[in-house]
Design an enzyme around this catalytic site. Structure first.
Site, PDB file in Angstrom:
ATOM      1  CD  GLU A 183      -2.694  -1.382   2.473  1.00  0.00           C
ATOM      2  OE1 GLU A 183      -2.725  -0.434   3.275  1.00  0.00           O
ATOM      3  OE2 GLU A 183      -3.346  -2.427   2.645  1.00  0.00           O
ATOM      4  CG  ASN A 228      -0.939  -6.861  -1.248  1.00  0.00           C
ATOM      5  OD1 ASN A 228      -1.628  -7.373  -2.119  1.00  0.00           O
ATOM      6  ND2 ASN A 228      -1.318  -6.778   0.030  1.00  0.00           N
ATOM      7  CD  GLU A 298      -4.707  -7.841   1.959  1.00  0.00           C
ATOM      8  OE1 GLU A 298      -5.580  -7.118   2.482  1.00  0.00           O
ATOM      9  OE2 GLU A 298      -3.498  -7.583   2.058  1.00  0.00           O
ATOM     10  CG  ASP A 300     -12.651  -8.980   2.496  1.00  0.00           C
ATOM     11  OD1 ASP A 300     -11.966  -8.939   3.535  1.00  0.00           O
ATOM     12  OD2 ASP A 300     -12.711  -8.023   1.687  1.00  0.00           O
TER      13      ASP A 300
HETATM   14  O1  G3I Z   1      -2.293  -8.582  19.049  1.00  0.00           O
HETATM   15  C1  G3I Z   1      -2.845  -7.415  19.677  1.00  0.00           C
HETATM   16  C2  G3I Z   1      -3.355  -7.762  21.069  1.00  0.00           C
HETATM   17  O2  G3I Z   1      -2.252  -8.151  21.877  1.00  0.00           O
HETATM   18  C3  G3I Z   1      -4.072  -6.550  21.681  1.00  0.00           C
HETATM   19  O3  G3I Z   1      -4.603  -6.892  22.926  1.00  0.00           O
HETATM   20  C4  G3I Z   1      -5.196  -6.119  20.721  1.00  0.00           C
HETATM   21  C5  G3I Z   1      -5.978  -4.942  21.248  1.00  0.00           C
HETATM   22  O4  G3I Z   1      -5.401  -3.749  20.792  1.00  0.00           O
HETATM   23  O5  G3I Z   1      -4.623  -5.769  19.431  1.00  0.00           O
HETATM   24  C6  G3I Z   1      -4.015  -6.911  18.834  1.00  0.00           C
HETATM   25  O6  G3I Z   1      -3.463  -6.535  17.580  1.00  0.00           O
HETATM   26  C7  G3I Z   1      -4.458  -6.303  16.576  1.00  0.00           C
HETATM   27  C8  G3I Z   1      -4.157  -7.232  15.384  1.00  0.00           C
HETATM   28  O7  G3I Z   1      -5.042  -6.953  14.282  1.00  0.00           O
HETATM   29  C9  G3I Z   1      -4.275  -8.696  15.778  1.00  0.00           C
HETATM   30  O8  G3I Z   1      -5.597  -8.965  16.146  1.00  0.00           O
HETATM   31  C10 G3I Z   1      -4.341  -4.838  16.128  1.00  0.00           C
HETATM   32  O9  G3I Z   1      -4.778  -4.006  17.185  1.00  0.00           O
HETATM   33  C11 G3I Z   1      -5.229  -4.606  14.903  1.00  0.00           C
HETATM   34  O10 G3I Z   1      -4.996  -3.290  14.394  1.00  0.00           O
HETATM   35  C12 G3I Z   1      -4.870  -5.605  13.804  1.00  0.00           C
HETATM   36  O11 G3I Z   1      -5.744  -5.401  12.718  1.00  0.00           O
HETATM   37  C13 G3I Z   1      -5.301  -6.010  11.486  1.00  0.00           C
HETATM   38  C14 G3I Z   1      -5.013  -4.881  10.468  1.00  0.00           C
HETATM   39  O12 G3I Z   1      -4.660  -5.450   9.199  1.00  0.00           O
HETATM   40  C15 G3I Z   1      -3.851  -3.992  10.924  1.00  0.00           C
HETATM   41  O13 G3I Z   1      -2.659  -4.746  10.992  1.00  0.00           O
HETATM   42  C16 G3I Z   1      -6.422  -6.906  10.948  1.00  0.00           C
HETATM   43  O14 G3I Z   1      -6.605  -8.026  11.812  1.00  0.00           O
HETATM   44  C17 G3I Z   1      -6.069  -7.397   9.558  1.00  0.00           C
HETATM   45  O15 G3I Z   1      -7.154  -8.127   8.991  1.00  0.00           O
HETATM   46  C18 G3I Z   1      -5.760  -6.213   8.637  1.00  0.00           C
HETATM   47  O16 G3I Z   1      -5.346  -6.708   7.404  1.00  0.00           O
HETATM   48  C19 G3I Z   1      -4.978  -5.710   6.424  1.00  0.00           C
HETATM   49  C20 G3I Z   1      -3.787  -6.247   5.641  1.00  0.00           C
HETATM   50  O17 G3I Z   1      -2.723  -6.551   6.532  1.00  0.00           O
HETATM   51  C21 G3I Z   1      -3.369  -5.256   4.574  1.00  0.00           C
HETATM   52  N1  G3I Z   1      -4.501  -4.957   3.682  1.00  0.00           N
HETATM   53  C22 G3I Z   1      -5.704  -4.466   4.389  1.00  0.00           C
HETATM   54  C23 G3I Z   1      -6.143  -5.468   5.438  1.00  0.00           C
HETATM   55  C24 G3I Z   1      -7.413  -5.002   6.140  1.00  0.00           C
HETATM   56  O18 G3I Z   1      -7.167  -3.818   6.836  1.00  0.00           O
END
Ligand code: G3I
Length: 397
Positions: A183, A228, A298, A300
């Site tokens: 991105e 990506n 990705e 959906d």
């Molecule tokens: O692991 C921590 C946990 O320890 C903590 O208690 C909790 C509460 O804050 O957060 C947890 O981390 C979260 C992580 O997902 C794992 O669940 C992050 O806050 C949260 O921001 C993160 O969200 C992910 C997001 O990317 C940001 O990295 C989503 O699951 C994931 O589906 C999303 O995927 C992205 C791709 O990587 C890139 N393309 C877009 C896509 C959707 O946004």
């Protein structure tokens, strides 16, 4: 987290932004479709009889035609949910870590790495003959807490290259592909060539992209190095502008001899927006002409913008987009890998976006091939048929 659905809804704003008429701002918040589209009345197709494992699985249908189908993996579910593990084994020929290989997960301190989650995913995949794609080596999100106070313009190249060497080097020869840069294009930010005004851009300038790819190639000569991005699928003004900027970036990288093998089209689609026109096909053709493979990385289909309706009607709309999009994409030999961003509706990131939580608190999205009981949805069958539409059995190279 940027709600990527804005990208479809704010086409006019993005178009103005792309023309430099709006400030560099990220569009967040509500998906703002002016009117909610009614879900089609037709019920989804009756599921065909027969098992959905073995020859009836997405994995087998894809493999029979030289394709790979797979999914993003939630490491917590992999560890704690036997039914989820079995679904991955049955259905996936390739997996990608939803979060376990991001900076925040593996680079836990400036001088420390933690591969416990990533190692577990790779070991699981190798145990079951499932390929792995890495996600991701360089992104402006999911950066660890120490990053902002530690990384400067003077040391940013060191941290980026050390990270890539350490992470990509650890899995050298074991991954099919890496999302090296994720991105990097955001025309609304008003930077030259539509580049995103990200931490990496501000720390290293546009050259961070080439540096990341060259470092990744040296660390793992075997992996298919991938750029990506999202929001390039539709024939809307915003998608048109972003798609052109992504293609221009790919052309610059190839012209400079930067090692890049594939482009990932994230494909976060919307059930009300069938505006898939010739644009994405032309993009795939242009990427192929550059010698690049094209991955659906990705996939959906969110249903938030459908008027509240019966689940069957919502499912039919989602399935329709799966069928239309994947059929069109896999008809092109350059498209070899198709991954959904999760397997089941109860674990999709879409349930956690601000848009969804404000509009439909408590209701799960119906965006993926399996429902919250791990039963196949209409999208599963549409995807199964679409994978079967690939004209010529190829070979995954
Ligand atoms: O692991 C921590 C946990 O320890 C903590 O208690 C909790 C509460 O804050 O957060 C947890 O981390 C979260 C992580 O997902 C794992 O669940 C992050 O806050 C949260 O921001 C993160 O969200 C992910 C997001 O990317 C940001 O990295 C989503 O699951 C994931 O589906 C999303 O995927 C992205 C791709 O990587 C890139 N393309 C877009 C896509 C959707 O946004």
């Amino acid at each position: 987290m940027v709600d990527r659905r804005n990208f479809i809804c704010h086409a006019s704003q993005w178009a103005l932004a792309g023309a430099g008429l709006l400030g560099a701002s990220r569009l967040r918040g509500q998906a703002a479709f002016s009117s909610l589209a009614a879900a089609p009345a037709a019920a989804p197709p009756l599921p065909p009889s027969g098992p959905i494992t073995g020859p009836g699985s997405l994995r087998a249908h894809a493999a029979a035609r030289g394709l790979l189908y797979g999914s993003a993996v939630d490491i917590g579910l992999l560890r704690n949910d036997a039914a989820y593990r079995q679904l991955l084994i049955d259905q996936c020929g390739i997996v990608v870590a939803e979060n376990a290989m991001k900076w925040a997960a593996v680079h836990t301190a400036a001088d420390r790495y933690d591969f416990s989650q990533a190692d577990e995913l790779v070991a699981f995949a190798e145990q079951h003959g499932i390929k792995v794609r890495g996600h991701n080596l360089c992104w402006h999100e999911a950066l660890p807490g120490w990053f902002a106070s530690t990384v400067t313009q003077q040391n940013a190249a060191h941290y980026l290259t050390d990270h890539i060497r350490t992470v990509a080097g650890r899995y050298k020869g074991r991954l099919r592909s890496w999302d090296v840069v994720n991105e990097a294009i955001s025309p609304g930010d008003g930077k030259p060539d539509g580049l995103r005004d990200s931490a990496w851009y501000r720390l290293l300038g546009p050259g961070y992209i080439e540096l990341a790819f060259r470092t990744a190639r040296a660390a793992d000569p075997h992996a298919l190095l991938t750029y990506n991005d999202y929001g390039i699928e539709y024939d809307h003004p915003a998608s048109f502008i972003k798609r052109a900027a992504v293609l221009a970036l790919l052309r610059r990288l190839k012209a400079a001899g930067v090692p890049i093998d594939a482009v990932g089209v994230q494909s976060h689609l919307d059930a009300t927006t069938s505006g898939l026109g010739p644009g994405i096909s032309e993009f795939v053709a242009a990427a192929s002409a550059l010698g690049l493979k094209v991955f659906i990385t990705e996939l959906d289909v969110n249903d938030d913008n459908l008027a509240p309706g019966q689940p069957a009607a919502l499912d039919a709309a989602v399935a329709g987009v799966y069928g239309e999009y994947v059929t069109a994409m896999v008809a092109k030999p350059a498209v070899t890998d198709v991954l959904t961003w999760g397997l089941s509706d109860n674990h999709t990131w879409l349930n956690s976006t601000k848009t969804h939580k404000q509009k439909y608190p408590g209701r799960e999205e119906r965006a993926l091939p399996f429902d919250d009981a791990y039963q196949p949805t209409a999208a599963f069958y549409a995807l199964l048929d679409a994978l079967g539409s690939h004209p010529v059995p190829g070979h995954i190279s």
